[in-house]
Structures are given as structure tokens and as C-alpha cells.
Design an enzyme around this catalytic site. Structure first.
Site, PDB file in Angstrom:
ATOM      1  N   ASP A   1      10.587  -0.053   5.288  1.00  0.00           N
ATOM      2  CA  ASP A   1      10.802  -0.666   6.592  1.00  0.00           C
ATOM      3  C   ASP A   1      11.343   0.307   7.644  1.00  0.00           C
ATOM      4  OD1 ASP A   1      12.493  -2.310   8.600  1.00  0.00           O
ATOM      5  OD2 ASP A   1      11.303  -3.827   7.554  1.00  0.00           O
TER       6      ASP A   1
ATOM      7  N   SER B   1       9.217  -2.494  12.164  1.00  0.00           N
ATOM      8  CA  SER B   1       9.320  -3.662  11.302  1.00  0.00           C
ATOM      9  C   SER B   1       8.560  -4.845  11.922  1.00  0.00           C
ATOM     10  CB  SER B   1      10.795  -3.985  11.052  1.00  0.00           C
ATOM     11  OG  SER B   1      10.953  -4.879   9.984  1.00  0.00           O
TER      12      SER B   1
END
Length: 276
Positions: free
Chosen positions: A163, A40
Site C-alpha cells: 500500500d 491507496s
């Protein structure tokens, strides 16, 4: 891959600015990575480190203070609602972040980076972690940063990705699997905050998500092989017990300089004590 020292950079949105302070402290202490592993926002920070190992702190400090949040999550509420109405799934276009990465990174493929780098994303079709170890660089980082609801799934090849924090919030296990004997964990501060029983409706989901994002890290830390040295860098946050509501204020950049400064101060003290 001959790996002695690994940097592991975790996810956490705007709180990722803490990792810049940690990187500054590590740089001043002369600690350099042989491999960088990120998820991320940690993939975003990590790829800049891997691309500019001698000047990463300057690049990241400038990016965080002027561009990262405003670029990745740009747009008025009208623009965001319009994007949601058209897409049905997300509030922001990935194009501004794609352009920022393209401007910032001097190479186009993962294997061309100055320092070996890997990042993780969640495969939608296969419901599992996917590690990007080679291939198009910008798309890999975009995939790792594709926060559900905020950014769309990113297509790479025939698959779509969300993500990386969904599958690995702080992927220390990946660094160990690569053979690292010394691991520095750079995170956003949430793991330092004790959780409490939820007392309000909005706290239920937040605490449930926090448990989900922490459990794999806790398991991997508990199962570290003998001889592996892991240093979890301190963020310098107050870390009062309870829910961290900053994740709801994902466009708030007002605290970025403070995050960087506090993490730098706390990590510098930690490394100084470690040296004695």
C-alpha cells in the site's frame, strides 16, 4: 509536463468515499486537473477520474455505492480465514478488485489515460516509495491499494509492492515536484481529527500509525514553495478528538452515502467562499 492544477488523492480505506463528494463539488465548480496523483484508495478514485474526466463522479458514485468495498474485501469470515490459512499473510484475494478495475478502465496502460496520472506504492525489496508513471495500469493501482494483512503484495516486474499509504499518505509533495502551481488535496477526513494521548491498549497502535501517516504530509505542507496555492478540501466530518475506529471496520459500507454527501456539502461551501 505542463501542470497548472493538480488533484492529490490520499489513502484511507472505506473513508475514501469522502473524496467522491469532494470531486463532485470540484466538478460543479468547474475545477479540472492537469494531473492526478493518488495513493491507496486515492489511487483507485484518481484513476477513474483520469480515465473518465467528464463522467468520473457518476462512475465513482455508482462504484462506491454498489461495488468497491464488497468487491475489494469480499467473502464471509470462513472464506477470509481460509484465505489466511492458505496464504499465511492476507485475508482477501486481489482478483475481485483486479476484475473490477479491468471492467471500469477503458485503457490498459497509464500513459493512455485521458488525464496524466501517477500513483505510489511501497517497494518491499527496496523499502522505498515507487511512483508508477507508465506501464500496466491495473497492476499499478492494485499495488498502491495492497493494504498489508488484507491484500497480498503485488508483483510488478521483479519487485513486490504494498500500500502506498505506507510511504505517502497524501502525496502533495509529488504534485509540487511535478510543477503544479495550484493543488487541491482530497483526503478521507482523518487529518482533521485532533489526536489525543492513547488510554487503551488498542489505541496505542492506531495513534502511532496515524502519526506515521500524517508526518510526511505535515512536513511537505510546511515546506511549500512560494507561489504554490494548496487547497485542502474539507470532509464535513464531526472529527471529535481521539482515535478513528473506522479503520478497524474496513468492510462497513453503511456510511458511504453519508460520507459522500457531507464531503460534497462542506467542499461546495468552501469553494463558494473561495470564489468570493
Amino acid at each position: 509536463m505542463d501542470v497548472d492544477t493538480a488533484f492529490v488523492l490520499g489513502g484511507g480505506g472505506v473513508l475514501g468515499a469522502h473524496e467522491v463528494g469532494m470531486l463532485r463539488a470540484l466538478d460543479e465548480a468547474g475545477v479540472k486537473p492537469d494531473v492526478v496523483v493518488g495513493t491507496s484508495v486515492g489511487a483507485l478514485n484518481g484513476v477513474v477520474l483520469a480515465a473518465h474526466p467528464g463522467d468520473a463522479v457518476r462512475h465513482l458514485t455508482s462504484l462506491w455505492r454498489s461495488e468497491v468495498v464488497r468487491t475489494a474485501f469480499a467473502g464471509s469470515w470462513v472464506t477470509r480465514l481460509s484465505t489466511l490459512a492458505k496464504s499465511g499473510t492476507h485475508l482477501h484475494s486481489p482478483e475481485p478488485l483486479r476484475e473490477l478495475l479491468a471492467r471500469t478502465l477503458p485503457v490498459s496502460r497509464i500513459e493512455e489515460l485521458a488525464v496524466p496520472f501517477q500513483c505510489v506504492a511501497a517497494s518491499v525489496e527496496h523499502a522505498r516509495a515507487h511512483w508508477f508513471t507508465e506501464g500496466p495500469l491495473v497492476e499499478a493501482v492494485l499495488a498502491s491499494c495492497a493494504v498489508p494483512g488484507l491484500l497480498p503484495p503485488i508483483r510488478v516486474g521483479d519487485d513486490h509492492f504494498l500500500d502506498g499509504g505506507l510511504v505517502h499518505s497524501i502525496p502533495v509533495g509529488r504534485a509540487v515536484a511535478l510543477g503544479a502551481r495550484r493543488v487541491y488535496v482530497l483526503h478521507v477526513g482523518r487529518i482533521e481529527r485532533p489526536l489525543t494521548v492513547p488510554r487503551r491498549p488498542w489505541e496505542v497502535g492506531l495513534i502511532a500509525f496515524e502519526i506515521a501517516r500524517r508526518h510526511r504530509f505535515a512536513e511537505e505542507m510546511a515546506a511549500l514553495p512560494e507561489g504554490v496555492e494548496v487547497h485542502v478540501m474539507p470532509s464535513g466530518s464531526e472529527n471529535r478528538p481521539g482515535v478513528d475506529l473506522s479503520q478497524l471496520r474496513y468492510r462497513d459500507s453503511s456510511q458511504i452515502s453519508g460520507y459522500i454527501r457531507r464531503a460534497y456539502d462542506a467542499s461546495s461551501r468552501y469553494l463558494a467562499e473561495l470564489a468570493h
